[in-house]
Design a protein around this motif. Structure first.
Motif, PDB file in Angstrom:
ATOM      1  N   UNK A   1      54.579  11.068   0.511  1.00  0.00           N
ATOM      2  CA  UNK A   1      53.868  12.290   0.210  1.00  0.00           C
ATOM      3  C   UNK A   1      53.718  12.435  -1.275  1.00  0.00           C
ATOM      4  N   UNK A   2      52.501  12.661  -1.445  1.00  0.00           N
ATOM      5  CA  UNK A   2      52.433  12.800  -3.064  1.00  0.00           C
ATOM      6  C   UNK A   2      51.567  14.313  -3.103  1.00  0.00           C
ATOM      7  N   UNK A   3      52.210  15.300  -3.821  1.00  0.00           N
ATOM      8  CA  UNK A   3      51.784  16.778  -4.059  1.00  0.00           C
ATOM      9  C   UNK A   3      50.891  16.623  -5.233  1.00  0.00           C
ATOM     10  N   UNK A   4      49.429  17.083  -5.148  1.00  0.00           N
ATOM     11  CA  UNK A   4      48.736  17.069  -6.099  1.00  0.00           C
ATOM     12  C   UNK A   4      48.822  18.365  -6.668  1.00  0.00           C
ATOM     13  N   UNK A   5      49.017  18.741  -7.841  1.00  0.00           N
ATOM     14  CA  UNK A   5      49.394  20.052  -8.602  1.00  0.00           C
ATOM     15  C   UNK A   5      48.070  20.916  -8.909  1.00  0.00           C
ATOM     16  N   UNK A   6      48.049  22.029  -8.291  1.00  0.00           N
ATOM     17  CA  UNK A   6      47.172  23.037  -8.699  1.00  0.00           C
ATOM     18  C   UNK A   6      47.970  24.130  -9.538  1.00  0.00           C
ATOM     19  N   UNK A   7      47.086  24.864 -10.222  1.00  0.00           N
ATOM     20  CA  UNK A   7      47.722  25.823 -11.180  1.00  0.00           C
ATOM     21  C   UNK A   7      47.540  27.475 -10.995  1.00  0.00           C
ATOM     22  N   UNK A   8      48.426  28.105 -10.853  1.00  0.00           N
ATOM     23  CA  UNK A   8      48.074  29.769 -10.809  1.00  0.00           C
ATOM     24  C   UNK A   8      47.640  30.122 -11.923  1.00  0.00           C
ATOM     25  N   UNK A   9      47.125  31.347 -12.089  1.00  0.00           N
ATOM     26  CA  UNK A   9      46.594  32.176 -13.032  1.00  0.00           C
ATOM     27  C   UNK A   9      47.508  32.347 -14.238  1.00  0.00           C
ATOM     28  N   UNK A  10      48.964  32.410 -13.502  1.00  0.00           N
ATOM     29  CA  UNK A  10      50.147  32.507 -14.513  1.00  0.00           C
ATOM     30  C   UNK A  10      50.711  31.383 -15.137  1.00  0.00           C
ATOM     31  N   UNK A  11      50.296  30.192 -14.548  1.00  0.00           N
ATOM     32  CA  UNK A  11      50.707  28.748 -15.340  1.00  0.00           C
ATOM     33  C   UNK A  11      51.471  28.346 -14.543  1.00  0.00           C
ATOM     34  N   UNK A  12      52.312  28.878 -13.365  1.00  0.00           N
ATOM     35  CA  UNK A  12      52.930  27.963 -12.447  1.00  0.00           C
ATOM     36  C   UNK A  12      52.377  27.279 -11.589  1.00  0.00           C
ATOM     37  N   UNK A  13      53.150  26.537 -10.720  1.00  0.00           N
ATOM     38  CA  UNK A  13      52.536  25.546  -9.591  1.00  0.00           C
ATOM     39  C   UNK A  13      52.003  26.352  -8.517  1.00  0.00           C
ATOM     40  N   UNK A  14      50.609  26.095  -8.156  1.00  0.00           N
ATOM     41  CA  UNK A  14      50.183  26.875  -7.171  1.00  0.00           C
ATOM     42  C   UNK A  14      50.171  26.060  -5.932  1.00  0.00           C
ATOM     43  N   UNK A  15      51.198  26.903  -4.981  1.00  0.00           N
ATOM     44  CA  UNK A  15      51.368  26.046  -3.804  1.00  0.00           C
ATOM     45  C   UNK A  15      50.711  26.725  -2.494  1.00  0.00           C
TER      46      UNK A  15
ATOM     47  N   UNK B   1      35.558  28.027   6.348  1.00  0.00           N
ATOM     48  CA  UNK B   1      35.136  27.236   5.211  1.00  0.00           C
ATOM     49  C   UNK B   1      34.695  28.191   4.398  1.00  0.00           C
ATOM     50  N   UNK B   2      35.091  27.737   3.035  1.00  0.00           N
ATOM     51  CA  UNK B   2      34.637  28.325   1.921  1.00  0.00           C
ATOM     52  C   UNK B   2      34.919  27.448   0.611  1.00  0.00           C
ATOM     53  N   UNK B   3      34.300  27.723  -0.423  1.00  0.00           N
ATOM     54  CA  UNK B   3      34.451  27.180  -1.728  1.00  0.00           C
ATOM     55  C   UNK B   3      35.398  27.980  -2.673  1.00  0.00           C
ATOM     56  N   UNK B   4      35.183  27.881  -3.857  1.00  0.00           N
ATOM     57  CA  UNK B   4      36.024  28.273  -4.913  1.00  0.00           C
ATOM     58  C   UNK B   4      36.079  29.761  -4.602  1.00  0.00           C
ATOM     59  N   UNK B   5      35.025  30.355  -4.438  1.00  0.00           N
ATOM     60  CA  UNK B   5      34.833  31.752  -4.289  1.00  0.00           C
ATOM     61  C   UNK B   5      35.449  32.463  -3.043  1.00  0.00           C
ATOM     62  N   UNK B   6      35.877  31.837  -2.267  1.00  0.00           N
ATOM     63  CA  UNK B   6      36.478  32.239  -1.162  1.00  0.00           C
ATOM     64  C   UNK B   6      38.118  32.270  -1.007  1.00  0.00           C
ATOM     65  N   UNK B   7      38.444  31.181  -1.711  1.00  0.00           N
ATOM     66  CA  UNK B   7      39.864  30.966  -1.790  1.00  0.00           C
ATOM     67  C   UNK B   7      40.482  30.852  -3.344  1.00  0.00           C
ATOM     68  N   UNK B   8      41.673  31.229  -3.593  1.00  0.00           N
ATOM     69  CA  UNK B   8      42.288  31.344  -4.741  1.00  0.00           C
ATOM     70  C   UNK B   8      43.530  30.763  -4.684  1.00  0.00           C
ATOM     71  N   UNK B   9      43.995  29.682  -5.440  1.00  0.00           N
ATOM     72  CA  UNK B   9      45.319  28.873  -5.391  1.00  0.00           C
ATOM     73  C   UNK B   9      46.056  29.796  -6.430  1.00  0.00           C
ATOM     74  N   UNK B  10      47.298  30.027  -5.858  1.00  0.00           N
ATOM     75  CA  UNK B  10      48.239  31.023  -6.480  1.00  0.00           C
ATOM     76  C   UNK B  10      49.767  30.278  -6.256  1.00  0.00           C
ATOM     77  N   UNK B  11      50.454  30.633  -7.195  1.00  0.00           N
ATOM     78  CA  UNK B  11      52.044  30.366  -6.910  1.00  0.00           C
ATOM     79  C   UNK B  11      52.482  31.370  -5.726  1.00  0.00           C
ATOM     80  N   UNK B  12      53.681  31.148  -5.264  1.00  0.00           N
ATOM     81  CA  UNK B  12      54.129  31.988  -4.110  1.00  0.00           C
ATOM     82  C   UNK B  12      54.407  33.269  -4.473  1.00  0.00           C
TER      83      UNK B  12
END
Length: 175
Positions: A121-135, A155-166
């Motif tokens: 398993x390799x987790x690709x990192x996304x970033x929350x607006x606070x700078x933490x890892x978005x999971x 189904x939706x694009x960038x405008x429908x979903x937001x990557x955030x930290x927990x």
């Protein structure tokens, strides 16, 4: 990352087979498209697709060096095990890319099986607006408010979903 891996195989003259979920019909052009403009043709799987049979039939025509699957969270339990069989019995590496959890923090069924049986398993990192890892993936409505209930798959694009930290995911749902 999937398109980069595909390029690396093809650059060396190796044949690949790309797959994505049939339920994502947003793309007007090629079925796999990145946010930075790269795109590629791909086969589409649905709940009836028998991955072992389709891939092995293609492999007998032209030997495949790798199978790459986008939106692997939408694979069924049986399809994940068919992919494992491609690796174990067919000798074909299978690279799966997808989300771990839905907008409510629940595992997708395909992701749950992949997490259990994947060789690596390799987790690709996304970033929350606070700078933490978005999971987490927060679904938002047209006004940017958190969607707290609904069908698992929308189904939706960038405008429908937001990557955030927990932390920020939880705050948005409880706010």
């Amino acid at each position: 990352m999937l398109l980069q891996a595909d390029f690396n195989y093809r650059e060396r003259g190796m044949a690949t087979m790309l797959w994505t979920a049939a339920l994502d019909a947003r793309s007007q052009g090629k079925p796999i498209a990145s946010r930075i403009g790269l795109e590629a043709d791909a086969h589409r799987f649905d709940g009836q697709t028998h991955m072992w049979e389709v891939v092995m039939a293609a492999h007998h025509v032209q030997p495949l060096s790798c199978v790459l699957i986008d939106k692997a969270q939408f694979l069924s339990k049986e399809q994940v095990w068919q992919c494992a069989r491609l690796v174990d019995e067919g000798g074909i590496p299978v690279l799966c890319y997808g989300l771990r959890t839905d907008f409510q923090g629940e595992l997708f069924s395909g992701s749950a099986i992949l997490l259990g049986i994947a060789d690596a398993l390799i987790e690709l990192k996304a970033v929350c607006h606070c700078g933490r890892k978005a999971i987490m993936n927060l679904r938002v409505d047209d006004d940017g408010g958190a969607v707290k209930a609904g069908v698992q798959t929308e189904i939706g694009g960038n405008g429908r979903y937001v990557a955030l930290c927990r932390r920020h995911f939880t705050e948005a749902l409880n706010g």
